[in-house]
Motif scaffolding. Structure first.
Motif, mmCIF file in Angstrom:
data_model
loop_
_atom_site.group_PDB
_atom_site.id
_atom_site.type_symbol
_atom_site.label_atom_id
_atom_site.label_comp_id
_atom_site.label_asym_id
_atom_site.label_seq_id
_atom_site.Cartn_x
_atom_site.Cartn_y
_atom_site.Cartn_z
ATOM 1 N N GLY A 38 0.910 -1.219 -0.063
ATOM 2 C CA GLY A 38 0.248 0.009 -0.055
ATOM 3 C C GLY A 38 0.964 1.353 0.063
ATOM 4 N N LEU A 39 2.220 1.168 -0.422
ATOM 5 C CA LEU A 39 3.115 2.360 -0.388
ATOM 6 C C LEU A 39 3.460 2.642 -1.963
ATOM 7 N N SER A 40 3.394 4.074 -2.147
ATOM 8 C CA SER A 40 3.964 4.404 -3.419
ATOM 9 C C SER A 40 5.461 4.126 -3.424
ATOM 10 N N HIS A 41 6.269 4.303 -4.397
ATOM 11 C CA HIS A 41 7.833 3.979 -4.563
ATOM 12 C C HIS A 41 8.527 5.080 -3.679
ATOM 13 N N ALA A 42 7.934 6.391 -3.866
ATOM 14 C CA ALA A 42 8.432 7.494 -3.347
ATOM 15 C C ALA A 42 8.259 7.438 -1.676
ATOM 16 N N GLN A 43 7.138 6.802 -1.334
ATOM 17 C CA GLN A 43 6.890 6.599 0.266
ATOM 18 C C GLN A 43 7.723 5.643 0.889
ATOM 19 N N TYR A 44 8.017 4.575 -0.075
ATOM 20 C CA TYR A 44 9.082 3.527 0.452
ATOM 21 C C TYR A 44 10.567 3.939 0.430
ATOM 22 N N GLU A 45 10.792 4.790 -0.444
ATOM 23 C CA GLU A 45 12.001 5.776 -0.269
ATOM 24 C C GLU A 45 12.343 6.399 0.999
ATOM 25 N N ILE A 46 11.381 7.247 1.125
ATOM 26 C CA ILE A 46 11.253 8.146 2.474
ATOM 27 C C ILE A 46 11.578 7.219 3.751
ATOM 28 N N LEU A 47 10.554 6.286 3.782
ATOM 29 C CA LEU A 47 11.099 4.977 4.706
ATOM 30 C C LEU A 47 12.259 4.605 4.963
ATOM 31 N N THR A 104 8.028 6.187 12.744
ATOM 32 C CA THR A 104 7.288 5.488 13.897
ATOM 33 C C THR A 104 7.815 4.012 13.910
ATOM 34 N N THR A 105 7.368 3.543 14.955
ATOM 35 C CA THR A 105 7.621 2.123 15.054
ATOM 36 C C THR A 105 6.747 1.429 14.128
ATOM 37 N N GLU A 106 5.589 1.952 13.799
ATOM 38 C CA GLU A 106 4.570 1.237 12.750
ATOM 39 C C GLU A 106 5.264 1.427 11.377
ATOM 40 N N GLY A 107 5.999 2.576 11.013
ATOM 41 C CA GLY A 107 6.591 2.866 9.927
ATOM 42 C C GLY A 107 7.862 2.009 9.745
ATOM 43 N N ARG A 108 8.491 1.440 10.780
ATOM 44 C CA ARG A 108 9.677 0.649 10.902
ATOM 45 C C ARG A 108 9.160 -0.768 10.453
ATOM 46 N N ASP A 109 8.155 -1.066 11.016
ATOM 47 C CA ASP A 109 7.559 -2.480 10.872
ATOM 48 C C ASP A 109 7.049 -2.689 9.383
ATOM 49 N N THR A 110 6.323 -1.484 8.903
ATOM 50 C CA THR A 110 5.719 -1.658 7.487
ATOM 51 C C THR A 110 6.904 -1.687 6.532
ATOM 52 N N LEU A 111 7.964 -1.019 6.838
ATOM 53 C CA LEU A 111 9.122 -1.066 5.811
ATOM 54 C C LEU A 111 9.821 -2.477 5.893
ATOM 55 N N ARG A 112 9.996 -2.899 6.999
ATOM 56 C CA ARG A 112 10.531 -4.171 7.220
ATOM 57 C C ARG A 112 9.578 -5.153 6.502
ATOM 58 N N ALA A 113 8.348 -5.095 6.465
ATOM 59 C CA ALA A 113 7.438 -6.145 5.944
ATOM 60 C C ALA A 113 7.305 -5.975 4.431
ATOM 61 N N ALA A 114 7.780 -4.622 3.880
ATOM 62 C CA ALA A 114 7.578 -4.287 2.456
ATOM 63 C C ALA A 114 9.073 -4.762 1.656
ATOM 64 N N ALA A 115 10.080 -4.677 2.380
ATOM 65 C CA ALA A 115 11.400 -4.713 2.067
ATOM 66 C C ALA A 115 11.679 -6.048 0.931
ATOM 67 N N PRO A 160 22.767 5.133 -1.150
ATOM 68 C CA PRO A 160 22.368 3.696 -1.779
ATOM 69 C C PRO A 160 21.285 3.252 -1.287
ATOM 70 N N HIS A 161 20.632 2.309 -2.202
ATOM 71 C CA HIS A 161 19.483 1.808 -1.922
ATOM 72 C C HIS A 161 19.698 0.592 -0.737
ATOM 73 N N ALA A 162 19.166 0.950 0.147
ATOM 74 C CA ALA A 162 19.519 0.049 1.541
ATOM 75 C C ALA A 162 18.150 -0.813 1.980
ATOM 76 N N PRO A 163 18.267 -1.986 2.405
ATOM 77 C CA PRO A 163 17.132 -2.974 2.499
ATOM 78 C C PRO A 163 16.870 -2.301 3.968
ATOM 79 N N ALA A 164 15.556 -2.780 4.505
ATOM 80 C CA ALA A 164 14.941 -2.439 5.851
ATOM 81 C C ALA A 164 15.963 -2.755 6.809
ATOM 82 N N PRO A 165 16.175 -2.041 7.962
ATOM 83 C CA PRO A 165 16.824 -2.486 9.091
ATOM 84 C C PRO A 165 16.392 -3.604 9.724
ATOM 85 N N GLY A 166 17.102 -4.615 10.231
ATOM 86 C CA GLY A 166 16.622 -5.748 10.710
ATOM 87 C C GLY A 166 16.169 -6.883 9.908
ATOM 88 N N SER A 167 16.276 -6.476 8.526
ATOM 89 C CA SER A 167 15.606 -7.536 7.671
ATOM 90 C C SER A 167 16.686 -8.620 7.232
#
Length: 167
Positions: A38-47, A104-115, A160-167
């Motif tokens: 449910g994210l745009s590419h721009a939103q993903y890059e921001i996260l 936010t914590t929810e943002g970090r979790d969303t990024l981790r799940a999307a990565a 550089p394009h980095a994966p979500a932390p903790g993934s």
């Protein structure tokens, strides 16, 4: 027009190949992120930028310099992320006019799940299509193009394009 250096057949093939590839890769990645997270590419890059920043926060003006979107586009995207509870905006303690974007914590979790899905989309659309030598050539060539067009006051360019932390 006198003096115009028209593209020859080889140059035109490179230009058209670039246009098609960038358009198709961008759409592929955009659809995957929308469908899966449910994210745009721009939103993903921001996260990603926020997740890799100290304390998960970046001044909005600094965030705008490292992304491939306009300042108004950034404001809109951060607003959308804020509505979902993935990002918060706070006053900047060291700049009265500055605003921080904070993950936010929810943002970090969303990024981790999307990565993982995002990385798979990038691999299937681009990385796994090319051999190692081609990847090196593409990275060098497009790096030079980006550096030439990057504003002088932002010579470092995006991280550089980095994966979500903790993934």
């Amino acid at each position: 027009m006198a003096g115009t250096r028209w593209l020859d057949e080889r140059e035109m093939a490179a230009w058209l190949g670039f246009l098609e590839a960038t358009s198709r890769v961008s759409r592929h990645v955009e659809h995957q992120l929308k469908d899966d997270a449910g994210l745009s590419h721009a939103q993903y890059e921001i996260l990603v930028k926020l997740a890799t920043a100290p304390e998960g926060e970046v001044r909005m003006t600094d965030l705008a310099h490292g992304l491939f979107t306009s300042k108004s586009g950034l404001t809109y995207q951060v607003g959308q992320l804020e509505k979902r509870g993935l990002v918060e905006r706070r006053s900047c303690p060291f700049d009265d006019r500055g605003v921080l974007a904070v993950l936010t914590t929810e943002g970090r979790d969303t990024l981790r799940a999307a990565a993982p899905g995002h990385v798979e989309a990038v691999r299937s659309a681009l990385i796994d299509v090319l051999d190692r030598e081609e990847l090196d050539v593409v990275a060098r060539a497009l790096g030079r193009v980006g550096a030439r067009l990057r504003p002088a006051d932002h010579s470092a360019g995006p991280a550089p394009h980095a994966p979500a932390p903790g993934s």
